[in-house]
Each structure stands twice: as C-alpha cells, then as structure tokens.
Design an enzyme around this catalytic site. Structure first.
Site, PDB file in Angstrom:
ATOM      1  N   GLU A   2       0.762  -1.278   0.110  1.00 55.86           N
ATOM      2  CA  GLU A   2       0.163  -0.023  -0.006  1.00 55.86           C
ATOM      3  C   GLU A   2       0.984   1.279   0.016  1.00 55.86           C
ATOM      4  OE1 GLU A   2      -4.269  -1.373   2.298  1.00 55.86           O
ATOM      5  OE2 GLU A   2      -2.800   0.141   3.280  1.00 55.86           O
ATOM      6  N   LEU A   3       2.051   1.168   0.855  1.00 60.44           N
ATOM      7  CA  LEU A   3       3.055   2.330   0.972  1.00 60.44           C
ATOM      8  C   LEU A   3       3.373   2.539  -0.274  1.00 60.44           C
ATOM      9  CD1 LEU A   3       4.156   4.816   2.554  1.00 60.44           C
ATOM     10  CD2 LEU A   3       5.926   2.898   3.446  1.00 60.44           C
TER      11      LEU A   3
END
Length: 131
Positions: A95-96
């Site tokens: 996600e990051l």
C-alpha cells in the site's frame, strides 16, 4: 494531527483530478484498527470528510486487490499510520509503495497529499529501513 488539519489539506488541494475519496488511510489493522483508527474514522465522519475504509475481512497478501488500488489512486489525501509492526506487513508495504507511486504521478500539482503519522513509534525508528 487533528481532523481540522486533514480538512485543510482536503480543501486546499484543488485540481482537475477526479477524486472519489478525500482520505485513504494505510495502517496495520491488528495494531490500531479498534483503537486509534476507529477514533480517527469516527472523527473524519463527524467532520464530513469522505474516506475509504476496508472491512476486517479483507484478505491480506502480497498483491493489493483492485478496489484498494482504486481507493489509493482516487483519494486526495493519504494518511500513512506507521506503527511498530507496520513494516512487518507485506500488505502495508505494498500500500505504501503504491501510495508513493501515485503521489509521484499526481504530486502536489494535482493536489495529492501524503501525510505520515507516527503512532507510538519515533520517526527515526522508521527511517532508512532495509530488507
């Protein structure tokens, strides 16, 4: 960071991009889902800020499912809540990476904002991670 600061970021980022959500929050669910994240989601809702929220039953894995990708790409502000165990999750790291890639494509000129939150962890503990 309070909801008023998030609201200012949301309101100040005018662009031609089609936003679906004001806020996407990346966090390690087992660390803060029922505490900090629950309180922050409640505060965002009370402030009238539109946010993406997954459910507790989302399967975790190496690949981000399409609805999460869509939420990341179509959220004006990304809140990344770093906790002691955030980097232990491939899901969170993916996600990051996607959030930062999205910010690289859209950047400030499109009004996309990424805000880190360090929850019960020092920024120096998160910097310069490897492996």
């Amino acid at each position: 960071m309070g909801t008023e600061e998030v609201r200012r970021c949301v309101l100040s980022s005018a662009s031609t991009h089609q936003w679906k959500y004001d806020v996407f929050m990346s966090f390690r669910g087992e660390d803060i889902r029922k505490t900090f994240a629950a309180h922050l989601f409640r505060a965002l809702r009370q402030a009238g800020i539109c946010y993406f929220r997954d459910n507790d039953k989302v399967e975790t894995g190496v690949f981000i499912e399409p609805r999460l990708l869509d939420a990341i790409h179509r959220s004006r502000v990304a809140l990344v809540v770093f906790t002691a165990n955030y980097a232990d999750s491939w899901w969170c790291l993916n996600e990051l990476v996607e959030t930062l890639a999205c910010h690289g494509r859209l950047g400030d000129h499109q009004g996309h904002v990424v805000l880190p939150i360090f929850y019960d962890v020092e920024p120096r503990d998160v910097r310069k991670q490897s492996g």
